[in-house]
Design an enzyme around this catalytic site. Structure first.
Site, PDB file in Angstrom:
ATOM      1  N   ASP A   7       6.938  18.483 -19.766  1.00  0.00           N
ATOM      2  CA  ASP A   7       7.034  19.341 -18.594  1.00  0.00           C
ATOM      3  C   ASP A   7       5.910  18.913 -17.655  1.00  0.00           C
ATOM      4  O   ASP A   7       4.760  19.299 -17.841  1.00  0.00           O
ATOM      5  CB  ASP A   7       6.880  20.806 -18.995  1.00  0.00           C
ATOM      6  CG  ASP A   7       6.978  21.744 -17.801  1.00  0.00           C
ATOM      7  OD1 ASP A   7       7.713  21.422 -16.844  1.00  0.00           O
ATOM      8  OD2 ASP A   7       6.308  22.792 -17.821  1.00  0.00           O
ATOM      9  N   GLU A  67      11.422  16.896 -17.416  1.00  0.00           N
ATOM     10  CA  GLU A  67      12.009  17.709 -16.366  1.00  0.00           C
ATOM     11  C   GLU A  67      12.114  16.909 -15.079  1.00  0.00           C
ATOM     12  O   GLU A  67      11.168  16.237 -14.675  1.00  0.00           O
ATOM     13  CB  GLU A  67      11.162  18.961 -16.134  1.00  0.00           C
ATOM     14  CG  GLU A  67      11.810  19.932 -15.162  1.00  0.00           C
ATOM     15  CD  GLU A  67      11.039  21.223 -15.063  1.00  0.00           C
ATOM     16  OE1 GLU A  67      11.361  22.153 -15.807  1.00  0.00           O
ATOM     17  OE2 GLU A  67      10.099  21.277 -14.247  1.00  0.00           O
ATOM     18  N   ASP A 140       3.834  26.019 -20.325  1.00  0.00           N
ATOM     19  CA  ASP A 140       4.176  24.604 -20.109  1.00  0.00           C
ATOM     20  C   ASP A 140       4.615  23.942 -21.422  1.00  0.00           C
ATOM     21  O   ASP A 140       5.511  23.107 -21.437  1.00  0.00           O
ATOM     22  CB  ASP A 140       2.972  23.854 -19.524  1.00  0.00           C
ATOM     23  CG  ASP A 140       2.410  24.564 -18.319  1.00  0.00           C
ATOM     24  OD1 ASP A 140       2.878  24.300 -17.206  1.00  0.00           O
ATOM     25  OD2 ASP A 140       1.518  25.410 -18.507  1.00  0.00           O
TER      26      ASP A 140
END
Length: 163
Positions: A7, A67, A140
Site C-alpha cells: 500500500d 495499489e 496501511d
C-alpha cells in the site's frame, strides 16, 4: 505461493505477505515502513527502497500486488505517493517479480464484498480471512494485506480460467 501486498505511501508504506495454497490463505507478516518527516525527500525515498528490498529478500514472495493510484484531491499528496510507488515498483522489478495492480475499489470489493468499505471494515475482514487474533495495524498494513488477499482471489481466478 507467497504474495507481497504493498500500500504505497510516502510517510507510511504498508506491506503484508500472505501464503496461498489452493483456497487457503495464511498470514506471514505485515507492517509499515515509516519515513522521517524532517529528512530530505531523496533520503526518505532511498529508505523506502532499501526496506522494500529487505522485505523481498527476507520473505521471498512469488508475486507482488500493489495499489494502483486512482484519485487524490491533493496534488502534492498524489505526487509524493506516486514517487513512493515508483520506488516500490523499482525495488520489485529488480527482483524480476510479476507485479499486479488493483484499485482501492477492487480491493474493498474482493475483501469485504463492498466497494465502499471503511478502513474499519477492511481491518475486520482481513483479520477474519487470515484468522488473526487482532485486527492488523496500522491501517496501511491492513490495506496491504487486503491488496494481497485481493490478488489471491483475482490471480487464482486468472491462473485457473484465463490462459
Amino acid at each position: 505461493m507467497k504474495i507481497l501486498g504493498l500500500d504505497p505511501g510516502f510517510g507510511t508504506l504498508g506491506y503484508g505477505v500472505i501464503e496461498v495454497s489452493g483456497n487457503t490463505l495464511r498470514h506471514i507478516v505485515h507492517g509499515a515502513i515509516f519515513t522521517e518527516k524532517d529528512k530530505p525527500i531523496q533520503v526518505r525515498l532511498k529508505s523506502l527502497y532499501d526496506q522494500i528490498r529487505n522485505i523481498i529478500r527476507n520473505y521471498t514472495p512469488n508475486e507482488v500486488a500493489i495499489e494502483r493510484l486512482f484519485f487524490y484531491k491533493n496534488v502534492t499528496t498524489a505526487i509524493a505517493v506516486g514517487e513512493a510507488r515508483g520506488v516500490a515498483l523499482l525495488a520489485v522489478v529488480e527482483y524480476d517479480l510479476p507485479i499486479f495492480e488493483y484499485t482501492p475499489h477492487m480491493v474493498k470489493k474482493a475483501v469485504t464484498g463492498n466497494g465502499r468499505a471503511t478502513k474499519a471494515d477492511i481491518q475486520k475482514w482481513v483479520a477474519l480471512l487470515l484468522e488473526l487474533k487482532k485486527k492488523p495495524k496500522p491501517d496501511d498494513a491492513a490495506d496491504a494485506l487486503a491488496i494481497a488477499i485481493c490478488h489471491a482471489h483475482c490471480g487464482n481466478f486468472e491462473r485457473r480460467f484465463v490462459r
